[in-house]
Structures are given as C-alpha cells and as structure tokens.
Design an enzyme around this catalytic site. Structure first.
Site, PDB file in Angstrom:
ATOM      1  N   CYS A   1      49.697 -97.556  -3.118  1.00  0.00           N
ATOM      2  CA  CYS A   1      48.259 -97.358  -3.055  1.00  0.00           C
ATOM      3  C   CYS A   1      48.206 -98.159  -1.603  1.00  0.00           C
ATOM      4  O   CYS A   1      46.824 -97.866  -1.088  1.00  0.00           O
ATOM      5  CB  CYS A   1      47.759 -97.841  -4.144  1.00  0.00           C
TER       6      CYS A   1
ATOM      7  N   HIS B   1      40.533 -98.844  -1.541  1.00  0.00           N
ATOM      8  CA  HIS B   1      41.233 -98.005  -2.640  1.00  0.00           C
ATOM      9  C   HIS B   1      40.753 -97.488  -3.673  1.00  0.00           C
ATOM     10  O   HIS B   1      40.198 -98.633  -4.392  1.00  0.00           O
ATOM     11  CB  HIS B   1      42.663 -98.734  -2.780  1.00  0.00           C
TER      12      HIS B   1
ATOM     13  N   ASN C   1      42.414 -91.981  -9.123  1.00  0.00           N
ATOM     14  CA  ASN C   1      43.063 -92.694  -8.114  1.00  0.00           C
ATOM     15  C   ASN C   1      44.116 -91.823  -7.445  1.00  0.00           C
ATOM     16  O   ASN C   1      44.943 -91.582  -8.285  1.00  0.00           O
ATOM     17  CB  ASN C   1      43.957 -93.874  -9.018  1.00  0.00           C
TER      18      ASN C   1
HETATM   19  N1  COA Z   1      41.169 -94.150 -24.401  1.00  0.00           N
HETATM   20  C1  COA Z   1      40.767 -94.863 -25.566  1.00  0.00           C
HETATM   21  N2  COA Z   1      41.416 -96.247 -25.485  1.00  0.00           N
HETATM   22  C2  COA Z   1      42.463 -96.799 -24.833  1.00  0.00           C
HETATM   23  C3  COA Z   1      42.711 -95.730 -23.632  1.00  0.00           C
HETATM   24  C4  COA Z   1      42.257 -94.556 -23.516  1.00  0.00           C
HETATM   25  N3  COA Z   1      42.556 -93.915 -22.281  1.00  0.00           N
HETATM   26  N4  COA Z   1      43.748 -96.639 -23.092  1.00  0.00           N
HETATM   27  C5  COA Z   1      43.867 -97.569 -23.487  1.00  0.00           C
HETATM   28  N5  COA Z   1      43.177 -97.607 -24.675  1.00  0.00           N
HETATM   29  C6  COA Z   1      42.848 -98.688 -25.952  1.00  0.00           C
HETATM   30  C7  COA Z   1      44.063 -99.621 -25.920  1.00  0.00           C
HETATM   31  O1  COA Z   1      45.139 -99.103 -26.824  1.00  0.00           O
HETATM   32  C8  COA Z   1      43.468-100.905 -26.429  1.00  0.00           C
HETATM   33  O2  COA Z   1      43.227-100.714 -27.844  1.00  0.00           O
HETATM   34  P1  COA Z   1      43.676-102.021 -28.821  1.00  0.00           P
HETATM   35  O3  COA Z   1      42.605-103.035 -28.445  1.00  0.00           O
HETATM   36  O4  COA Z   1      43.647-101.277 -30.051  1.00  0.00           O
HETATM   37  O5  COA Z   1      44.821-102.500 -28.566  1.00  0.00           O
HETATM   38  C9  COA Z   1      42.180-100.984 -25.765  1.00  0.00           C
HETATM   39  O6  COA Z   1      41.700 -99.666 -25.266  1.00  0.00           O
HETATM   40  C10 COA Z   1      42.109-101.758 -24.746  1.00  0.00           C
HETATM   41  O7  COA Z   1      43.115-101.638 -23.868  1.00  0.00           O
HETATM   42  P2  COA Z   1      43.614-102.406 -22.275  1.00  0.00           P
HETATM   43  O8  COA Z   1      44.546-101.738 -21.766  1.00  0.00           O
HETATM   44  O9  COA Z   1      43.360-103.833 -22.637  1.00  0.00           O
HETATM   45  O10 COA Z   1      42.021-101.859 -21.635  1.00  0.00           O
HETATM   46  P3  COA Z   1      41.390-102.328 -20.443  1.00  0.00           P
HETATM   47  O11 COA Z   1      39.980-102.573 -20.478  1.00  0.00           O
HETATM   48  O12 COA Z   1      42.381-103.285 -19.784  1.00  0.00           O
HETATM   49  O13 COA Z   1      41.509-100.743 -19.555  1.00  0.00           O
HETATM   50  C11 COA Z   1      42.724 -99.947 -17.747  1.00  0.00           C
HETATM   51  C12 COA Z   1      42.824-100.208 -19.314  1.00  0.00           C
HETATM   52  C13 COA Z   1      44.155 -99.272 -17.669  1.00  0.00           C
HETATM   53  C14 COA Z   1      41.674 -98.848 -17.583  1.00  0.00           C
HETATM   54  C15 COA Z   1      42.512-101.055 -17.041  1.00  0.00           C
HETATM   55  O14 COA Z   1      43.253-102.157 -17.473  1.00  0.00           O
HETATM   56  C16 COA Z   1      42.816-100.595 -15.449  1.00  0.00           C
HETATM   57  O15 COA Z   1      42.015 -99.957 -14.934  1.00  0.00           O
HETATM   58  N6  COA Z   1      43.736-101.698 -14.831  1.00  0.00           N
HETATM   59  C17 COA Z   1      43.973-101.261 -13.520  1.00  0.00           C
HETATM   60  C18 COA Z   1      44.890-100.167 -13.314  1.00  0.00           C
HETATM   61  C19 COA Z   1      44.984 -99.902 -11.703  1.00  0.00           C
HETATM   62  O16 COA Z   1      43.980 -99.586 -11.027  1.00  0.00           O
HETATM   63  N7  COA Z   1      46.136 -99.329 -11.399  1.00  0.00           N
HETATM   64  C20 COA Z   1      46.530 -98.769 -10.210  1.00  0.00           C
HETATM   65  C21 COA Z   1      46.157 -99.770  -9.267  1.00  0.00           C
HETATM   66  S1  COA Z   1      46.668 -98.997  -7.728  1.00  0.00           S
END
Ligand code: COA
Length: 325
Positions: free
Chosen positions: A111, A252, A282
């Site tokens: 990215c 980004h 993204n």
């Molecule tokens: N829909 C519903 N629930 C979901 C889900 C979805 N698509 N994805 C994860 N969950 C659940 C998880 O299983 C977890 O459940 P639990 O509490 O029962 O275990 C809960 O939601 C929280 O998960 P978590 O991974 O801690 O969520 P988060 O707030 O960190 O959000 C992302 C997840 C991926 C959206 C976030 O971490 C993120 O955006 N990270 C950056 C990723 C990124 O930008 N990557 C590319 C960089 S170039």
C-alpha cells in the site's frame, strides 16, 4: 528541477460488491463494516487485469495532461497483484499505450507503493535522468482475498490510478520513507509460485489458505495510527512547514478510523483529509492516485496548493511526500 504532476487518470471496475452482498457470503453486516471501517462498497475486477486497468488509467492521465505517449521516458508501476510475474505491468502498459520511447519496471511495496513510485520519479527527475514519468498504482486484490475470512474480505477492492509527472521549476521537498521487515508478519500474502503451494494444491485441489491475505488487524491499525502522523511530521519538519501550511492530506485509503485518528493526532481539521474509501475500499497502491484523480477532476485541487501524500502497509513500509499542485 522537480517533478510536477500535470495530469491524472484512474480506472475503477464497474462491478460493485456492497456490504449487504458480503453479508450473504460471511457472517457480517453493513452496520458493523461501516462503523469499523467506513467502507460501504468496493469494486471488483471481473475480466479486468492489473495491466488492463493500469493502461486505462494511464491513457486517461495522458489525456488529462495533454501529453502524448511518445513523450513518456519512464513508466513506474506499483502493484502487489500483477496478473503475470513477467513481463512487468509497466511493459504491458508501454505496449498498450504505445509509449515507444519509455523504459518501465514494476515496484512492489504494497500500500506504500505509489508513494515510493512518486519519490523515485522525483529522484530521477532531480538527477536529470528523465523528464516525463508515468507513475501508476494498480491492484486486483480481490484475487488474493480469502472470501471466507470476514476479518479481511470486507476491506479490499480493485482499481488503478495514474499520474504524469513532468520536470518543472519548483520547490524541492525531501521525502520520508521507512521499512521495518521485523514487523512484516502483521500483513502477509504468500506466493502461489512456491513449491509448497504447488504441492499443497496438487494434493487438495484447493488454494492453500496462507496464499490469501492474512492480517493482524489490530496490529496493523496500531502501526498505522502511530506511524502516519510521525511520517507526516517528518516531511513537514524537513520542509520547515507546519500542518497549517498544507491544503490536503491525501492518505492511503485503508480505513476511515485510521484517517480520523491521524487527523486528530496531527490536531488538524478532518476536512483536510479527503476520503473515498466508502466507495472503493482499500485499493492498496491505487488508492492515492485514484483519490488524486477524483479531486483533480472535481476541481478540489487548485494550482499552488500544498498536498501531503502518505502511504503505509505491508512490509511493514510507510512513506510520505509533499507536493505542490
Ligand atoms: N463483521 C462482524 N464482526 C466481525 C467482522 C466482520 N466483518 N470482523 C471481525 N469481527 C468480530 C471479531 O470476530 C471480533 O469478535 P469477538 O469480539 O467476538 O472475538 C470482533 O468483531 C472484534 O474484532 P477485531 O478484529 O478486534 O475488530 P477491530 O475493531 O480491530 O476491527 C478491522 C477489525 C480489520 C476492521 C480493524 O482492525 C482494521 O481496520 N485494521 C486495519 C487493517 C488495515 O487497514 N489493513 C490494511 C493496511 S494497508
């Protein structure tokens, strides 16, 4: 001499995959995705390859710049999802747009790719190697996404963006760029060309899970909200500028909460942080040039404005540059 962007273009595949569509594929829902990421739709390549989209974006950028293909000296393509290993996407673009005088090669920095391509273009122009460079970010990440993993499949989309960068008089701004391979495990996609993959595929007939994108979502989130404000401050310090001197911060487009957190940490009005991730998700190396193109075409970018571009992602890698429109 510095390089100035004199034209932009983009290509977005028409097929839309909405949050509601995704909720029929994995256990998720529109509200959760919008709240945690800001994404509503993403566009998915069907017949389009990374090379096709790159060439379309390039044609539009050349038209926008009023530059002919023969004038291009170098084509730099940032991509993590080329359709073939070689020839490079850059050579495919060179053929397609008939840039008969151009050399070209691909760069892979996930990215951060477009920012590194932009910085390389600046270095080439400052050194007097080239006058007119086409920098492109193009991705078909949908082919690398595990559509059964709700933690990643909600995030990514496909598309391409391009910018024509030309030698001109202007203020030279030093870039900022970093890599940290020690934290690379946070965001990984293993090669489908390894012998392990071929063996596993022969045995099961299925694509092994580790050749899809896998991610420590929270880890990447923490990395982004910390490193992006740092790198923006770094380029501003190098230029002797403050956030108040900058008209736009084009980050980004990974996640709305990341962009909001960066704005807050930089104590800067969120209105200076344009976003289009709601529509495209993204698109990795393509996200910054796609947003630049949108803003160029809808008139938000005005001559003389100062813009910070900042990318971050797998590697881990992150980088930023200041440019004057
Ligand atoms: N829909 C519903 N629930 C979901 C889900 C979805 N698509 N994805 C994860 N969950 C659940 C998880 O299983 C977890 O459940 P639990 O509490 O029962 O275990 C809960 O939601 C929280 O998960 P978590 O991974 O801690 O969520 P988060 O707030 O960190 O959000 C992302 C997840 C991926 C959206 C976030 O971490 C993120 O955006 N990270 C950056 C990723 C990124 O930008 N990557 C590319 C960089 S170039």
């Amino acid at each position: 001499m510095i390089g100035k962007i004199c034209g932009t273009g983009s290509y977005i595949p028409p097929k839309i995959l909405s949050n509601n569509d995704l909720s029929e594929m994995v256990e998720t829902n529109d509200e959760w995705i919008r709240e945690r990421t800001g994404v509503r739709n993403r566009h998915i390549a069907e017949h389009e390859t990374a090379s096709f989209m790159a060439a379309e974006a390039a044609k539009r950028a050349l038209e926008n710049a009023g530059v002919s293909p023969e004038e291009i000296d170098l084509i730099l393509v940032a991509s993590s999802s080329p359709d073939v290993i070689f020839p490079s996407v850059a050579c495919e673009v060179q053929k397609e747009i008939r840039a008969v005088n151009a050399a070209g090669y691909d760069m892979q920095a996930a990215c951060t790719g477009f920012v590194f391509a932009y910085q390389s273009a600046q270095a080439y122009i400052a050194a007097g190697f080239y006058k007119t460079i086409l920098a492109i970010g193009t991705e078909t990440l949908s082919s690398m996404v595990d559509w059964t993993d709700r933690g990643t499949c909600i995030l990514f989309g496909d598309g391409a963006g391009a910018a024509v960068i030309r030698a001109a008089e202007g203020t030279a701004y030093l870039p900022a760029a970093h890599s940290d391979g020690c934290r690379g495990d946070a965001l990984v996609c293993r090669s489908r060309f390894s012998s392990e993959f071929v063996e596993a595929f022969k045995k099961t007939g299925e694509t092994p899970k580790d050749t899809y994108i896998s991610m420590d979502g929270r880890g990447v989130f923490q990395f982004a909200v910390k490193s992006v404000p740092q790198i923006v401050t770094e380029v501003l310090d190098k230029a002797g500028l403050g956030t108040e001197d900058i008209d736009w911060f084009i980050l980004h487009q990974a996640n709305k909460r990341i962009v909001e957190s960066v704005a807050k940490r930089l104590k800067t009005d969120i209105g200076k942080f344009p976003m289009n991730l709601q529509e495209y998700g993204n698109t990795s190396s393509a996200s910054i040039p796609i947003l630049l193109d949108e803003m160029n075409r809808d008139g938000r970018l005005e001559k003389g404005q100062k813009i910070v571009i900042a990318g971050f992602g797998a590697g881990l890698s992150w980088g930023a540059s200041i440019l004057e429109w």
